[in-house]
Design an enzyme around this catalytic site. Structure first.
Site, PDB file in Angstrom:
ATOM      1  N   ASP A   2       0.859  -1.185   0.000  1.00  0.00           N
ATOM      2  CA  ASP A   2       0.000   0.000   0.000  1.00  0.00           C
ATOM      3  C   ASP A   2       0.893   1.233   0.000  1.00  0.00           C
ATOM      4  O   ASP A   2       2.119   1.122   0.061  1.00  0.00           O
ATOM      5  CB  ASP A   2      -0.944  -0.002   1.214  1.00  0.00           C
ATOM      6  CG  ASP A   2      -2.316   0.594   0.873  1.00  0.00           C
ATOM      7  OD1 ASP A   2      -2.343   1.718   0.330  1.00  0.00           O
ATOM      8  OD2 ASP A   2      -3.329  -0.060   1.127  1.00  0.00           O
TER       9      ASP A   2
ATOM     10  N   TYR B 103     -13.384   6.565 -13.541  1.00  0.00           N
ATOM     11  CA  TYR B 103     -13.347   5.354 -12.730  1.00  0.00           C
ATOM     12  C   TYR B 103     -13.902   4.150 -13.496  1.00  0.00           C
ATOM     13  O   TYR B 103     -13.243   3.120 -13.627  1.00  0.00           O
ATOM     14  CB  TYR B 103     -14.126   5.565 -11.438  1.00  0.00           C
ATOM     15  CG  TYR B 103     -14.211   4.333 -10.572  1.00  0.00           C
ATOM     16  CD1 TYR B 103     -13.104   3.879  -9.877  1.00  0.00           C
ATOM     17  CD2 TYR B 103     -15.405   3.613 -10.457  1.00  0.00           C
ATOM     18  CE1 TYR B 103     -13.170   2.738  -9.079  1.00  0.00           C
ATOM     19  CE2 TYR B 103     -15.485   2.478  -9.662  1.00  0.00           C
ATOM     20  CZ  TYR B 103     -14.367   2.039  -8.971  1.00  0.00           C
ATOM     21  OH  TYR B 103     -14.440   0.917  -8.197  1.00  0.00           O
TER      22      TYR B 103
ATOM     23  N   LYS C 180     -11.973   0.642 -14.954  1.00  0.00           N
ATOM     24  CA  LYS C 180     -12.367  -0.709 -14.533  1.00  0.00           C
ATOM     25  C   LYS C 180     -12.816  -1.552 -15.727  1.00  0.00           C
ATOM     26  O   LYS C 180     -12.592  -2.761 -15.757  1.00  0.00           O
ATOM     27  CB  LYS C 180     -13.468  -0.625 -13.475  1.00  0.00           C
ATOM     28  CG  LYS C 180     -12.996  -0.027 -12.155  1.00  0.00           C
ATOM     29  CD  LYS C 180     -11.868  -0.842 -11.522  1.00  0.00           C
ATOM     30  CE  LYS C 180     -11.550  -0.377 -10.101  1.00  0.00           C
ATOM     31  NZ  LYS C 180     -10.485  -1.171  -9.458  1.00  0.00           N
TER      32      LYS C 180
END
Length: 260
Positions: free
Chosen positions: A33, A154, A158
């Site tokens: 992360d 977004y 995807k």
């Protein structure tokens, strides 16, 4: 047998829930992360992606059994395009040689039911062409445009990721090497990333008008973690190139009886 699983976006949300679940089941987790994980790496940058691969190679000893490319952003920004598509692809491609050293390698990415919405075609084409400079330039144009244009970033990233999975999963590099490659496509999950849509009853009602989820509605990240855990397990030996919608029924409502 203990399996070593790499999870990006492991410090929060679905990634954290999956790391906790898999660790409870006796797996070794290598979390990635921005901060607060085993490997700190910014997957919006080429340098961060190299740091991910180098860090995993060092910590794993050169072999991993599963990769969950989960890191992502949902903001209407250029960074969303960088991490959601190029970061995810770099994770999968960069760690594929380490997966090849496992007797039962598995790989999965986190897409989204937002991939069902109409994409920005110009951004989609540039993503799938692998032209990061051009893609980020187009994302910048969208981010500076209307709210509808910015919000298309977004879902477009995807959709591109889901298409990349479909295109690459059956190839010699993946299926031919015995590596099942798949994706999940969650609906609205109650995480910090979706807090603005889930923190109040009014907000929840509004988002469910846009994202119909007739089966049990908005759900916690642990529910997605159960599916990811199976996808990187040894039991998953034949699923290839599938984008599995764990969305409370959004896909079925929005696409009806269409399977494409």
């Amino acid at each position: 047998m203990t399996r070593t699983i790499v999870i990006t976006g492991a410090a929060s949300g679905i990634g954290r829930a999956t790391a906790e679940l898999l660790a409870e089941r006796g797996n070794r987790i290598i979390g990635v992360d921005l901060r607060g994980s085993d490997i700190d790496a910014d997957l919006t940058t080429p340098e961060g992606r190299r740091a991910l691969v180098d860090g995993v190679r060092d910590l794993s000893g050169g072999a991993v059994d599963g990769v969950i490319a989960n890191a992502g952003l949902a903001s209407p920004t250029v960074a969303t395009a960088a991490v959601n598509y190029f970061g995810a692809v770099a994770t999968l491609e960069g760690l594929r040689p380490l997966l090849a050293e496992s007797p039962a390698p598995r790989a999965v990415a986190t897409a989204s039911m937002a991939s069902l919405y109409p994409p920005d075609d110009a951004l989609l084409d540039r993503l799938l062409a692998g032209d990061e400079d051009a893609a980020l330039s187009r994302a910048g144009e969208l981010a500076a445009g209307s709210p509808a244009e910015a919000n298309a970033i977004y879902g477009t990233t995807k959709r591109a990721l889901a298409r990349w999975i479909r295109r690459h999963a059956p190839t010699p590099e993946w299926a031919g090497a015995g590596i099942p490659l798949n994706a999940i496509a969650p609906g609205v999950v109650s995480t910090a990333m979706t807090e603005q849509f889930t923190s109040t009853e009014q907000a929840r009602e509004a988002i469910l008008q846009m994202v119909p989820m007739p089966l049990n509605g908005i759900f916690p990240p642990r529910d997605a973690a159960y599916l990811l855990a199976w996808l990187v397990s040894e039991e998953n030996a034949h699923l290839c190139g599938q984008v599995i919608f764990i969305d409370g029924g959004s896909d079925a409502v929005m696409r009806g009886d269409s399977t494409w």
